[in-house]
Design a protein around this motif. Structure first.
Motif, PDB file in Angstrom:
ATOM      1  N   LYS A  85     -17.108  14.162  16.306  1.00  0.00           N
ATOM      2  CA  LYS A  85     -18.339  13.490  17.126  1.00  0.00           C
ATOM      3  C   LYS A  85     -19.491  14.274  16.864  1.00  0.00           C
ATOM      4  O   LYS A  85     -20.652  13.585  16.906  1.00  0.00           O
ATOM      5  CB  LYS A  85     -17.822  14.096  18.672  1.00  0.00           C
ATOM      6  N   VAL A  86     -19.458  15.440  16.339  1.00  0.00           N
ATOM      7  CA  VAL A  86     -20.662  16.204  15.822  1.00  0.00           C
ATOM      8  C   VAL A  86     -21.099  15.484  14.493  1.00  0.00           C
ATOM      9  O   VAL A  86     -22.518  15.275  14.244  1.00  0.00           O
ATOM     10  CB  VAL A  86     -20.644  17.811  15.569  1.00  0.00           C
ATOM     11  N   ALA A  87     -20.438  15.205  13.488  1.00  0.00           N
ATOM     12  CA  ALA A  87     -20.641  14.670  12.357  1.00  0.00           C
ATOM     13  C   ALA A  87     -21.353  13.113  12.500  1.00  0.00           C
ATOM     14  O   ALA A  87     -22.393  12.928  12.020  1.00  0.00           O
ATOM     15  CB  ALA A  87     -19.436  14.209  11.605  1.00  0.00           C
ATOM     16  N   PHE A  88     -20.754  12.451  13.673  1.00  0.00           N
ATOM     17  CA  PHE A  88     -21.378  11.309  14.087  1.00  0.00           C
ATOM     18  C   PHE A  88     -22.782  11.508  14.341  1.00  0.00           C
ATOM     19  O   PHE A  88     -23.792  10.666  13.849  1.00  0.00           O
ATOM     20  CB  PHE A  88     -20.635  10.505  14.956  1.00  0.00           C
ATOM     21  N   GLU A  89     -23.102  12.210  15.459  1.00  0.00           N
ATOM     22  CA  GLU A  89     -24.536  12.438  15.967  1.00  0.00           C
ATOM     23  C   GLU A  89     -25.348  13.041  14.909  1.00  0.00           C
ATOM     24  O   GLU A  89     -26.533  12.663  14.835  1.00  0.00           O
ATOM     25  CB  GLU A  89     -24.234  13.541  16.944  1.00  0.00           C
ATOM     26  N   LEU A  90     -24.820  14.004  13.797  1.00  0.00           N
ATOM     27  CA  LEU A  90     -25.859  14.418  12.679  1.00  0.00           C
ATOM     28  C   LEU A  90     -25.832  13.471  11.684  1.00  0.00           C
ATOM     29  O   LEU A  90     -26.774  13.659  10.835  1.00  0.00           O
ATOM     30  CB  LEU A  90     -25.449  15.704  12.673  1.00  0.00           C
ATOM     31  N   GLY A  91     -25.071  12.393  11.682  1.00  0.00           N
ATOM     32  CA  GLY A  91     -25.152  11.664  10.329  1.00  0.00           C
ATOM     33  C   GLY A  91     -24.608  12.414   9.162  1.00  0.00           C
ATOM     34  O   GLY A  91     -24.761  12.050   7.968  1.00  0.00           O
ATOM     35  N   ILE A  92     -23.674  13.580   9.209  1.00  0.00           N
ATOM     36  CA  ILE A  92     -23.227  14.381   8.155  1.00  0.00           C
ATOM     37  C   ILE A  92     -21.667  13.927   8.088  1.00  0.00           C
ATOM     38  O   ILE A  92     -21.061  14.361   8.681  1.00  0.00           O
ATOM     39  CB  ILE A  92     -23.420  15.940   8.606  1.00  0.00           C
ATOM     40  N   HIS A  93     -21.445  13.486   6.757  1.00  0.00           N
ATOM     41  CA  HIS A  93     -19.948  13.012   6.575  1.00  0.00           C
ATOM     42  C   HIS A  93     -19.558  13.539   5.303  1.00  0.00           C
ATOM     43  O   HIS A  93     -18.404  13.427   5.042  1.00  0.00           O
ATOM     44  CB  HIS A  93     -20.084  11.512   6.483  1.00  0.00           C
ATOM     45  N   HIS A  94     -20.394  14.261   4.466  1.00  0.00           N
ATOM     46  CA  HIS A  94     -19.802  14.690   3.429  1.00  0.00           C
ATOM     47  C   HIS A  94     -18.934  16.319   3.496  1.00  0.00           C
ATOM     48  O   HIS A  94     -18.190  16.590   2.489  1.00  0.00           O
ATOM     49  CB  HIS A  94     -20.884  15.071   2.389  1.00  0.00           C
ATOM     50  N   THR A  95     -19.241  16.674   4.574  1.00  0.00           N
ATOM     51  CA  THR A  95     -18.259  17.982   4.770  1.00  0.00           C
ATOM     52  C   THR A  95     -16.891  17.780   5.395  1.00  0.00           C
ATOM     53  O   THR A  95     -16.116  18.484   5.273  1.00  0.00           O
ATOM     54  CB  THR A  95     -19.120  19.192   5.771  1.00  0.00           C
ATOM     55  N   VAL A  96     -16.626  16.684   6.271  1.00  0.00           N
ATOM     56  CA  VAL A  96     -15.464  16.545   7.037  1.00  0.00           C
ATOM     57  C   VAL A  96     -14.258  16.305   6.056  1.00  0.00           C
ATOM     58  O   VAL A  96     -13.162  16.573   6.408  1.00  0.00           O
ATOM     59  CB  VAL A  96     -15.554  15.465   8.007  1.00  0.00           C
ATOM     60  N   GLY A  97     -14.528  15.946   4.907  1.00  0.00           N
ATOM     61  CA  GLY A  97     -13.260  15.435   4.013  1.00  0.00           C
ATOM     62  C   GLY A  97     -13.001  16.922   3.403  1.00  0.00           C
ATOM     63  O   GLY A  97     -11.682  17.143   3.436  1.00  0.00           O
ATOM     64  N   ALA A  98     -13.718  17.853   3.297  1.00  0.00           N
ATOM     65  CA  ALA A  98     -13.486  19.066   2.776  1.00  0.00           C
ATOM     66  C   ALA A  98     -12.789  19.922   3.923  1.00  0.00           C
ATOM     67  O   ALA A  98     -11.655  20.618   3.682  1.00  0.00           O
ATOM     68  CB  ALA A  98     -14.539  19.986   2.433  1.00  0.00           C
ATOM     69  N   ASP A  99     -13.364  19.870   5.206  1.00  0.00           N
ATOM     70  CA  ASP A  99     -12.421  20.394   6.142  1.00  0.00           C
ATOM     71  C   ASP A  99     -10.934  19.897   6.454  1.00  0.00           C
ATOM     72  O   ASP A  99     -10.221  20.558   6.785  1.00  0.00           O
ATOM     73  CB  ASP A  99     -13.143  19.733   7.602  1.00  0.00           C
ATOM     74  N   LEU A 100     -10.897  18.330   6.154  1.00  0.00           N
ATOM     75  CA  LEU A 100      -9.463  18.058   6.131  1.00  0.00           C
ATOM     76  C   LEU A 100      -8.328  18.736   5.015  1.00  0.00           C
ATOM     77  O   LEU A 100      -7.551  19.110   5.485  1.00  0.00           O
ATOM     78  CB  LEU A 100      -9.584  16.466   6.277  1.00  0.00           C
ATOM     79  N   VAL A 101      -9.018  18.727   3.802  1.00  0.00           N
ATOM     80  CA  VAL A 101      -8.122  19.103   2.804  1.00  0.00           C
ATOM     81  C   VAL A 101      -7.978  20.638   2.945  1.00  0.00           C
ATOM     82  O   VAL A 101      -6.754  21.126   2.832  1.00  0.00           O
ATOM     83  CB  VAL A 101      -9.063  18.819   1.548  1.00  0.00           C
ATOM     84  N   ASN A 102      -8.875  21.456   3.264  1.00  0.00           N
ATOM     85  CA  ASN A 102      -8.600  22.840   3.411  1.00  0.00           C
ATOM     86  C   ASN A 102      -7.801  23.012   4.310  1.00  0.00           C
ATOM     87  O   ASN A 102      -6.954  24.127   4.310  1.00  0.00           O
ATOM     88  CB  ASN A 102     -10.146  23.524   3.502  1.00  0.00           C
ATOM     89  N   HIS A 103      -7.977  22.536   5.568  1.00  0.00           N
ATOM     90  CA  HIS A 103      -7.083  22.891   6.774  1.00  0.00           C
ATOM     91  C   HIS A 103      -5.510  22.528   6.203  1.00  0.00           C
ATOM     92  O   HIS A 103      -4.895  23.599   6.239  1.00  0.00           O
ATOM     93  CB  HIS A 103      -7.294  21.864   7.891  1.00  0.00           C
ATOM     94  N   CYS A 104      -5.362  21.391   5.664  1.00  0.00           N
ATOM     95  CA  CYS A 104      -4.008  21.097   5.163  1.00  0.00           C
ATOM     96  C   CYS A 104      -3.686  22.095   4.165  1.00  0.00           C
ATOM     97  O   CYS A 104      -2.279  22.458   3.996  1.00  0.00           O
ATOM     98  CB  CYS A 104      -3.782  19.571   4.641  1.00  0.00           C
TER      99      CYS A 104
END
Length: 360
Positions: A85-104
């Motif tokens: 939701k924060v990514a949508f509001e800020l238009g920042i989409h390049h970090t959420v992929g790293a969030d996903l991979v690193n978590h897993c």
């Protein structure tokens, strides 16, 4: 004379307009273009174990049996949650992929596994190719950084299910470990030391509460600079979920160094550390051992949040806990110092019998 009983010839029915899948909101052509971009990004992560191209019904990966003579596959699946939701509001989409991979990656690394390959799932209402490419580029770069291959996934268009400009993101990781090297926590004993490694913010957990406190209670906007945080509210929330893989490898390369590890995600220390505790043992946490970063303190202040609720919701500045035998602590700290990895002793294992976390 005209025949009153004659029937009028019915008019030809008008042909209905031909309706396509695109009219229903699913643009297959655009989806195909997105897939071509994804293929290019995924190929950058391939190694000699990858036997398939992106686009098949399943990804093919050959396990290196020379490296894993007694292989055990370790898997995990997760998402990014309402951080999106924060990514949508800020238009920042390049970090959420790293969030996903690193978590897993962290979820399987704490069991001693090395990541092999990754699969992603991105679902959206209306396909925006640039956004999809940006997200997948983040996934691809994180896979490369963690040494795993992005061998497949799914990009789904679901109009009417997701609002325009929104998407959901999830992933599955597969790793491997030789059977003798599995880390389960079963060897943890009373007297073992809890070594805490710092997080990089909220990582990917607790965002529903954090968003409520920052954006509803405090009424900050994502671009609002918060003096207590020395940062904008949105930027503080978007800090990337870090990978602990490299430091875990350094610690586990030493025999008998690590008896158990906990990735501190949803549920905080309170619920994640007990997952590796054998029966009859508790973990006692020394709250004076570290100071939670300003973000956590500010969140607690905004909502007058109870301490136990904070520790059950957020990581409180500790993203990974390693359980180390007391006699190995000096060596473990030396390894971490050489790696420039900040750390602190945050507690010990004691005999109490409840498999719980106790805060002192």
């Amino acid at each position: 004379m005209p025949d009153d009983n004659a029937q009028a010839t019915p008019a030809e029915p008008k042909k209905a307009k031909s309706i396509s899948y695109a009219d229903a909101g699913v643009d297959i052509t655009s989806g195909d273009r997105a897939k071509q971009r994804i293929k290019m990004l995924a190929r950058k992560t391939f190694n000699k174990q990858v036997l398939s191209e992106i686009g098949g019904f399943g990804g093919l990966f050959a396990l290196d049996l020379a490296k894993y003579p007694e292989p055990v596959l370790v898997s995990s699946a997760d998402g990014v949650g309402t951080k999106l939701k924060v990514a949508f509001e800020l238009g920042i989409h390049h970090t959420v992929g790293a969030d996903l991979v690193n978590h897993c990656v962290n979820d399987i690394a704490v069991q001693g596994a090395t990541p092999l390959f990754f699969l992603d799932y991105l679902a959206t209402g209306r396909l925006e190719n640039d956004v999809v490419e940006t997200v997948v580029r983040g996934i691809s770069e994180a896979c490369r950084a963690n040494g795993c291959a992005l061998i497949g996934g799914e990009t789904a268009q679901m109009p009417g299910f997701y609002a325009d400009g929104e998407y959901d993101l999830a992933g599955t990781i597969i790793g491997a470990v030789n059977r003798p090297n599995i880390i389960t926590g079963e060897g943890i004993e009373a007297g073992d030391v809890l070594l805490g490694l710092p997080s990089n913010g909220l990582h990917t957990n607790g965002y529903s509460l954090a968003r409520k406190l920052l954006f509803e209670v405090a009424k900050y906007g994502p671009e609002h600079y918060v003096n207590e945080l020395k940062d904008k509210a949105g930027a503080a929330l978007m800090r990337t979920h870090r990978s602990y893989l490299s430091v875990i490898k350094k610690l586990t390369a030493q025999p008998e160094m690590v008896r158990g590890m906990a990735h501190i995600t949803g549920g905080g220390i309170t619920e994640n550390l007990p997952r590796i505790l054998p029966k009859g043992l508790d973990a006692v946490i020394d709250l004076s051992a570290w100071t939670p970063p300003p973000l956590f303190e500010h969140l607690q202040h905004l909502g007058n949040v109870d301490r136990d609720e904070m520790f059950r919701t957020f990581n409180m500045g500790i993203g990974l806990i390693a359980v180390i035998p007391a006699e190995q602590v000096k060596k473990a700290k030396a390894i971490l110092n050489r790696a420039n990895e900040r750390h602190c002793i945050i507690g010990r294992i004691v005999t109490r019998g409840t498999r719980k976390v106790v805060y002192n």
